[in-house]
Design a protein around this motif. Structure first.
Motif, PDB file in Angstrom:
ATOM      1  N   VAL A 448      -1.904 -41.337  30.046  1.00  0.00           N
ATOM      2  CA  VAL A 448      -2.543 -40.213  30.437  1.00  0.00           C
ATOM      3  C   VAL A 448      -2.567 -39.115  29.200  1.00  0.00           C
ATOM      4  CG1 VAL A 448      -2.690 -38.210  32.008  1.00  0.00           C
ATOM      5  CG2 VAL A 448      -2.199 -40.430  32.797  1.00  0.00           C
ATOM      6  N   VAL A 449      -3.484 -38.927  28.689  1.00  0.00           N
ATOM      7  CA  VAL A 449      -3.640 -37.790  27.529  1.00  0.00           C
ATOM      8  C   VAL A 449      -3.767 -36.231  28.114  1.00  0.00           C
ATOM      9  CG1 VAL A 449      -4.645 -37.224  25.466  1.00  0.00           C
ATOM     10  CG2 VAL A 449      -4.661 -39.481  26.046  1.00  0.00           C
ATOM     11  N   VAL A 485     -12.462 -39.682  30.943  1.00  0.00           N
ATOM     12  CA  VAL A 485     -12.656 -38.426  30.504  1.00  0.00           C
ATOM     13  C   VAL A 485     -12.665 -37.484  31.645  1.00  0.00           C
ATOM     14  CG1 VAL A 485     -13.502 -36.532  29.028  1.00  0.00           C
ATOM     15  CG2 VAL A 485     -13.358 -39.123  28.137  1.00  0.00           C
ATOM     16  N   ASP A 486     -11.511 -36.922  32.471  1.00  0.00           N
ATOM     17  CA  ASP A 486     -11.758 -36.014  33.187  1.00  0.00           C
ATOM     18  C   ASP A 486     -12.367 -34.666  33.065  1.00  0.00           C
ATOM     19  OD1 ASP A 486     -11.717 -35.131  36.111  1.00  0.00           O
ATOM     20  OD2 ASP A 486      -9.313 -35.079  35.888  1.00  0.00           O
ATOM     21  N   VAL A 666      -6.880 -45.540  29.594  1.00  0.00           N
ATOM     22  CA  VAL A 666      -6.634 -44.228  29.145  1.00  0.00           C
ATOM     23  C   VAL A 666      -7.330 -42.948  29.857  1.00  0.00           C
ATOM     24  CG1 VAL A 666      -6.398 -42.502  27.135  1.00  0.00           C
ATOM     25  CG2 VAL A 666      -6.029 -45.087  26.792  1.00  0.00           C
ATOM     26  N   LEU A 667      -6.651 -41.893  30.568  1.00  0.00           N
ATOM     27  CA  LEU A 667      -7.183 -41.097  31.397  1.00  0.00           C
ATOM     28  C   LEU A 667      -6.757 -39.746  30.348  1.00  0.00           C
ATOM     29  CD1 LEU A 667      -5.846 -42.903  33.674  1.00  0.00           C
ATOM     30  CD2 LEU A 667      -7.190 -41.381  35.314  1.00  0.00           C
ATOM     31  N   GLY A 688      -5.870 -32.568  38.533  1.00  0.00           N
ATOM     32  CA  GLY A 688      -6.648 -33.654  39.111  1.00  0.00           C
ATOM     33  C   GLY A 688      -6.586 -34.979  38.317  1.00  0.00           C
ATOM     34  N   VAL A 689      -6.315 -34.961  36.948  1.00  0.00           N
ATOM     35  CA  VAL A 689      -6.170 -36.185  36.245  1.00  0.00           C
ATOM     36  C   VAL A 689      -5.089 -37.238  36.587  1.00  0.00           C
ATOM     37  CG1 VAL A 689      -4.693 -35.298  34.218  1.00  0.00           C
ATOM     38  CG2 VAL A 689      -6.363 -37.204  33.950  1.00  0.00           C
ATOM     39  N   TRP A 690      -4.060 -36.430  37.211  1.00  0.00           N
ATOM     40  CA  TRP A 690      -2.973 -37.169  37.677  1.00  0.00           C
ATOM     41  C   TRP A 690      -3.130 -37.673  39.068  1.00  0.00           C
ATOM     42  CZ3 TRP A 690       0.580 -39.616  34.872  1.00  0.00           C
ATOM     43  CH2 TRP A 690       1.023 -39.183  33.683  1.00  0.00           C
TER      44      TRP A 690
END
Length: 811
Positions: A448-449, A485-486, A666-667, A688-690
């Motif tokens: 996660v970036v 890419v969120d 990769v998110l 939200g990405v998590w």
């Protein structure tokens, strides 16, 4: 815990800026523990222009609405106000005003105050947020549009003058008496004030109604010796009346002959305040000027309307406010509750939810509705000989009591009354699972970036397209399986749009997001430059299902969307993909591991040998899910952030190791709170990405690691017979303990052990992937035990069936 925030805007205005702002945070019952922060705000001349335009359109729309509703009306508009205004233009102007206010409050000089408050305040606590300013426009500004209040659902805004003093303490004899309300129904030509009267008279308070009183009568009752808690006015009022001297006066229309300003009865009001008046409610038009005069008298609290208000809106606000406040709700929370309920009327009455506003004396505590409880009669003690019951009779009662308790709990559950408690207990169990019980705490298939606050400070927010394209280029050099890419990128951000779009063309496993929400396309859609193939294959919807309908006030994400039939949407959307963001990423990873493509099995999806069963309308604690949506329970891993982490700056500086990117998913997503992408989960608030990371990991773990998907006890359609047997089992445990254990202290200890054992068993089953009812089983266990224990000691006049039959035989 309750908190008080006092935001002093100092000197200045929107045209000159606000150079000296202080924010003071005070904890209730911790007067010695106070914190203060400083900041500033730049000039924003466009905000007053927008609000003045909004105000003109509001008056025009409501003038037209008044003419459609009736020839008699409760609002008096200037006949020169134009009426050829569309509601779409009005709503658009409101959205623009909200965007400008939030952009202003996100400026660098004010950001420290915002960040410090968010760090110190708990979203679950009740917060009184008071703004001190002498500037009339800043007092009128709709501060509730600040995105801060979206994250703090129990906070409400109030306005205060910069100069105030504490009101003398009220004698205890007055504090302990019943609530008293003085109701003044002023000149009511064209107004239905009787509905207000009925609402107030039905409340649990002593009410005196003055119908179109003369000034002398009003003054007499304001000076009542006993004192009042609330002053209420309904009728014609205005803050723009001109007297014979050409001065602007704030007027109340008492009757057809008398108009007066607050200044003309200020001594009577001062006397009422000294005797305990805590709140004034002006449920009438344009009451800010009235409010300022009463605030100068140090009235503790006041509710007024920013602009002219229609009868229907005024009645609805009073109804909802009394419903919550008279039942013990905190004053500020009750005002917010009533104000937000007005939003549902805005289809017919545009701008309704912007109208109510609180004026507050900061030296006064929160106002509480007093309810005097009648004395509880003491039941006469029965003799010990009257309380005896044989073991045979208790055994005959066991099954009927168990049956009655199970049916009662099942009925409460089917009505949805236990949903909130069950979902809360489920969250507690999720947090209690031991780390690594059935799977590792970190899923090393994911990276996660995070776009952190430091990143947004350095690179701006939103991240510009060229910076995002650069990061994607550096990540692709290490051959990840897929990149998600969120970030909603409908609109170009800065330079580099062509470079960003080129990344999607060159790397088909690069996925971005869209949403089925029907608001601003700039926030919700994918890049419009995408081809139809890209829109279907390189986009996943990012919508997250929350439990706001099942657990009011707690929009927790506990379910995971897999796919959605766009034909089911009530309105058209630019989002044309059928698969969720998480499923889209997981499918690409599984394909590299030889897992067969996604295929259907009836209404469920199959991946390899794993079937992802769609949730039915009644599942576990849920009693009214949407059965048309392909969703499942989200089996969170054991920690809130279960993947390798890196910041955007780390990626751009090439500080991330090759083995942390290669062959991984990769998110990329925003974790800075200013991004507004925080959602509630069983672990608390997460970006939200998590949550999408947990969703991807849930699918991969089920297919590749044979980790169990979350399941519930078996059922036939909507009939949860497995849960019914589970409740019967624990009702039996409670009944048998009362039957077998003779000692009361030992019985109490046994019941505590049984409750603890039930909780531990539910936790163990959850670790294995099963969600079984905890709260309903506790109610069945304890309820059965309490009823039988009461009968055992003669407190309940229950008779067993055999006893009744014996009586009939003797007859």
């Amino acid at each position: 815990m309750n908190s008080l925030v006092i935001l002093n805007l100092g000197k200045g205005n929107c045209y000159d800026g606000l150079p000296h702002i202080t924010a003071r945070l005070v904890r209730q019952h911790e007067a010695a523990s106070q914190m203060q922060y400083t900041g500033s705000l730049p000039s924003v001349p466009e905000i007053p222009k927008l609000y003045n335009h909004w105000q003109q359109l509001y008056k025009a729309l409501h003038k037209a609405l008044r003419k459609r509703l009736s020839t008699r009306s409760s609002i008096e508009f200037d006949d020169t106000v134009p009426t050829n205004v569309s509601e779409e233009e009005f709503r658009y102007l409101g959205e623009q005003l909200q965007k400008h206010i939030n952009k202003w409050l996100n400026s660098s000089g004010f950001r420290t105050i915002d960040q410090q408050l968010r760090t110190q305040l708990d979203p679950k606590e009740t917060i009184r947020f008071i703004i001190e300013t002498e500037d009339p426009f800043l007092q009128k500004l709709p501060w509730h549009l600040w995105c801060f209040f979206e994250h703090y659902q129990k906070a409400e805004i109030a306005i205060s003058a910069k100069n105030y003093q504490q009101v003398p303490a009220v004698p205890n004899s007055r504090v302990s008496r019943q609530m008293r309300i003085l109701v003044v129904l002023g000149h009511s030509d064209g107004i239905d004030v009787q509905l207000d009267r009925g609402l107030l008279e039905d409340s649990a308070a002593e009410t005196l109604v003055l119908n179109e009183p003369r000034r002398s009568v009003l003054e007499k009752h304001l000076r009542d010796k006993v004192g009042w808690d609330i002053f209420f006015f309904a009728g014609h009022s205005t803050s723009q009346a001109i007297d014979t001297m050409g001065e602007v006066r704030d007027q109340l229309s008492l009757n057809s002959c008398e108009n007066l300003s607050i200044s003309e009865v200020k001594y009577a009001f001062k006397d009422a305040i000294d005797k305990g008046l805590k709140l004034a409610i002006f449920n009438s038009c344009d009451g800010l000027g009235l409010a300022r005069q009463l605030v100068d008298l140090n009235l503790p609290q006041l509710i007024a309307m920013r602009e002219p208000v229609l009868d229907q809106v005024a009645h609805a606000f009073l109804k909802h406010f009394l419903q919550d406040f008279a039942r013990g709700g905190p004053f500020y929370a009750s005002v917010r509750y009533a104000r937000e309920r007005l939003q549902g009327m805005e289809t017919d009455y545009p701008g309704a939810s912007w109208l109510p506003i609180i004026y507050q004396n900061p030296t006064e505590g929160s106002f509480v509705w007093r309810t005097l409880q009648p004395p509880i009669p003491v039941a006469p003690q029965r003799r010990i000989s009257d309380r005896k019951i044989t073991a045979v009779n208790l055994r005959n009662l066991l099954l009927p009591v168990m049956l009655a308790m199970v049916l009662m709990v099942t009925g409460l559950r089917s009505l949805g009354w236990l949903q909130s408690a069950e979902l809360g207990s489920y969250d507690a169990l999720v947090r209690s699972r031991p780390v690594g019980a059935d799977i590792s705490e970190i899923d090393d298939r994911l990276l996660v970036v995070e776009i952190t606050a430091e990143d947004t400070d350095k690179y701006t927010y939103p991240i510009h397209d060229d910076r995002l394209a650069e990061a994607l280029t550096k990540l692709r050099q290490h051959d990840p399986v897929a990149i998600g890419v969120d970030l909603h990128r409908y609109q170009a951000n800065g330079e580099g749009r062509e470079q960003l779009l080129q990344q999607f063309e060159e790397f088909p496993d690069l996925i971005t997001v869209c949403s089925f929400g029907f608001g601003d396309r700039e926030l919700l859609s994918h890049p419009p430059e995408f081809s139809l193939e890209q829109a279907q294959n390189q986009v996943g919807f990012s919508d997250l299902e929350t439990d706001a309908l099942f657990q009011p006030g707690k929009s927790v994400v506990r379910r995971q969307l897999l796919s959605y039939d766009v034909n089911l949407a009530e309105e058209s959307s630019d989002c044309v993909t059928s698969y969720s963001f998480g499923l889209n990423l997981a499918l690409r990873y599984l394909l590299t591991h030889g897992v067969q493509p996604l295929r259907a099995n009836g209404s469920n999806w199959l991946l390899g040998d794993v079937e992802f069963k769609r949730l039915s309308a009644q599942t576990g604690a849920y009693q009214a899910l949407d059965g048309q949506i392909n969703q499942m329970l989200l089996n969170y891993r054991f920690r809130p952030k279960p993947a390798i982490r890196a910041s955007l700056e780390d990626v751009l500086a090439e500080k991330v190791a090759d083995n942390e990117i290669r062959d991984r998913i990769v998110l990329i997503g925003v974790v800075d709170p200013f991004g507004g992408d925080l959602r509630h989960t069983p672990f608390g608030e997460l970006p939200g990405v998590w949550i999408h990371t947990h969703a991807v990991s849930n699918i991969l773990s089920a297919v590749l690691d044979q980790r169990s998907l979350l399941w519930v006890l078996p059922q036939w359609g909507r009939f949860q017979w497995g849960d019914l047997l589970w409740l019967w089992l624990w009702a039996g445990v409670g009944g048998l303990l009362v039957w077998w254990v003779k000692s009361l202290p030992l019985l109490a200890l046994s019941l505590l052990v049984a409750c603890w054992g039930l909780r531990q068993l539910c936790l163990f089953i959850l670790i294995q992937g099963g969600w079984v009812p905890l709260i309903p089983a506790l109610l069945a266990l304890v309820g059965t035990a309490v009823i039988l224990l009461a009968r055992k000691h003669g407190f309940l006049p229950l008779e067993s069936l055999s006893e009744q039959l014996n009586i009939k035989r003797h007859r």
